[in-house]
Design an enzyme around this catalytic site. Sequence first.
Site, PDB file in Angstrom:
ATOM      1  N   LYS A  15       0.652  -1.096  -0.087  1.00 20.67           N
ATOM      2  CA  LYS A  15      -0.100   0.265   0.029  1.00 20.67           C
ATOM      3  C   LYS A  15       1.164   1.474  -0.011  1.00 20.67           C
ATOM      4  CE  LYS A  15      -2.674  -0.743   3.590  1.00 20.67           C
ATOM      5  NZ  LYS A  15      -1.932  -2.332   4.055  1.00 20.67           N
ATOM      6  N   ARG A  90      -9.786   1.716   9.061  1.00 20.28           N
ATOM      7  CA  ARG A  90      -9.115   0.436   9.569  1.00 20.28           C
ATOM      8  C   ARG A  90     -10.363  -0.403  10.226  1.00 20.28           C
ATOM      9  NH1 ARG A  90      -3.160   0.774   9.264  1.00 20.28           N
ATOM     10  NH2 ARG A  90      -2.470  -0.797   8.637  1.00 20.28           N
ATOM     11  N   ARG A 129      11.375  -7.008   4.883  1.00 19.56           N
ATOM     12  CA  ARG A 129      11.239  -5.809   5.077  1.00 19.56           C
ATOM     13  C   ARG A 129      12.049  -5.584   6.720  1.00 19.56           C
ATOM     14  NH1 ARG A 129       6.057  -2.231   5.093  1.00 19.56           N
ATOM     15  NH2 ARG A 129       5.817  -3.015   7.339  1.00 19.56           N
ATOM     16  N   ARG A 135      11.970  -2.567  11.242  1.00 20.22           N
ATOM     17  CA  ARG A 135      10.491  -1.194  11.730  1.00 20.22           C
ATOM     18  C   ARG A 135      10.329  -2.352  13.306  1.00 20.22           C
ATOM     19  NH1 ARG A 135       5.319   0.104   8.342  1.00 20.22           N
ATOM     20  NH2 ARG A 135       4.431  -0.953  10.164  1.00 20.22           N
ATOM     21  N   ARG A 146      -0.687  -8.994  13.563  1.00 19.31           N
ATOM     22  CA  ARG A 146      -0.878  -8.104  12.782  1.00 19.31           C
ATOM     23  C   ARG A 146      -1.863  -8.538  11.748  1.00 19.31           C
ATOM     24  NH1 ARG A 146       4.435  -5.364  11.470  1.00 19.31           N
ATOM     25  NH2 ARG A 146       3.021  -4.498   9.631  1.00 19.31           N
TER      26      ARG A 146
HETATM   27  P1  ADP Z   1       0.628  -1.828   7.993  1.00 24.34           P
HETATM   28  O1  ADP Z   1      -0.118  -2.199   7.036  1.00 24.34           O
HETATM   29  O2  ADP Z   1       2.255  -2.377   7.076  1.00 24.34           O
HETATM   30  O3  ADP Z   1       0.348  -2.879   9.038  1.00 24.34           O
HETATM   31  P2  ADP Z   1       0.912   0.736   9.170  1.00 24.34           P
HETATM   32  O4  ADP Z   1       1.854   1.878   8.351  1.00 24.34           O
HETATM   33  O5  ADP Z   1      -0.121   0.970   8.198  1.00 24.34           O
HETATM   34  O6  ADP Z   1       1.259  -0.433   8.793  1.00 24.34           O
HETATM   35  O7  ADP Z   1      -0.171   0.805  10.428  1.00 24.34           O
HETATM   36  C1  ADP Z   1       1.101   0.149  11.377  1.00 24.34           C
HETATM   37  C2  ADP Z   1       0.173   0.189  12.434  1.00 24.34           C
HETATM   38  O8  ADP Z   1       0.457   1.973  12.680  1.00 24.34           O
HETATM   39  C3  ADP Z   1      -0.844  -0.222  12.523  1.00 24.34           C
HETATM   40  O9  ADP Z   1      -0.279  -2.034  12.203  1.00 24.34           O
HETATM   41  C4  ADP Z   1      -1.445   0.226  13.756  1.00 24.34           C
HETATM   42  O10 ADP Z   1      -0.999  -0.025  15.646  1.00 24.34           O
HETATM   43  C5  ADP Z   1      -1.244   1.940  13.540  1.00 24.34           C
HETATM   44  N1  ADP Z   1      -2.501   2.265  12.506  1.00 24.34           N
HETATM   45  C6  ADP Z   1      -2.336   2.781  11.318  1.00 24.34           C
HETATM   46  N2  ADP Z   1      -3.293   3.708  11.087  1.00 24.34           N
HETATM   47  C7  ADP Z   1      -4.241   2.923  11.844  1.00 24.34           C
HETATM   48  C8  ADP Z   1      -5.923   2.795  12.005  1.00 24.34           C
HETATM   49  N3  ADP Z   1      -6.419   3.815  10.977  1.00 24.34           N
HETATM   50  N4  ADP Z   1      -6.954   3.114  13.065  1.00 24.34           N
HETATM   51  C9  ADP Z   1      -5.443   2.125  14.271  1.00 24.34           C
HETATM   52  N5  ADP Z   1      -4.443   2.100  13.578  1.00 24.34           N
HETATM   53  C10 ADP Z   1      -3.727   2.098  12.958  1.00 24.34           C
END
Ligand code: ADP
Length: 188
Positions: A15, A90, A129, A135, A146
């Site tokens: 994404k 989400r 990654r 990370r 996740r």
């Molecule tokens: P990925 O898509 O690889 O899980 P992101 O960079 O999109 O990683 O998100 C990393 C973390 O940030 C998530 O695991 C969550 O803890 C938090 N996060 C991101 N977007 C949201 C959201 N819309 N609602 C709640 N937590 C979020």
Amino acid sequence: MSSRIILIGPPGAGKGTQAARLAEALSIPAISTGDIFRANVKGETELGKLAKRYMDAGEYVPDEVTNKMVADRLSQDDAREGFLLDGYPRTAAQVAELDRMLAEAGTELSGVVELTADTDEVVARLLARAEKEGRSDDSEDVIRHRLDVYAEQTQPLTDIYRERGLLREVDGLGEVAEITDRILAALR
Ligand code: ADP
């Protein structure tokens, strides 16, 4: 053409990579909630301190916190004519809140892209990654968690947008440029 686009898909589907390319192609800002949280963690803000606990455990940050952050971001000038949301909404509560924000602004979504990729592929990508970038939420246990949280809370949201006729499913496997073209074609 105004573009108000959501990019949805499991962790590791690509994404972030696609969001940057689409934002460029469509001249709209890419708004990644994950990036905003990580910037806050790095800057050691109050929001960052709160978010870090959840992120490191592979849990979602609470809806009220995330919703407020997105409302603030979407109210900025550069998002007025369009935006691409990467990683939001989400949860069902976030969908409802985004609906409310858009209604308040008198606008609506143009499309929702679901980037698909199978579990083995995304786990492999995330582990690769993790080796490169380190990370803190990229350990194998946290990655698996996740993916479970995604399957349970976020994947079902695609049904909501499918029913609204907004959902476009795009295969996230292949060359980066080819996938960008697929997404742009699906949005047309
Ligand atoms: P990925 O898509 O690889 O899980 P992101 O960079 O999109 O990683 O998100 C990393 C973390 O940030 C998530 O695991 C969550 O803890 C938090 N996060 C991101 N977007 C949201 C959201 N819309 N609602 C709640 N937590 C979020």
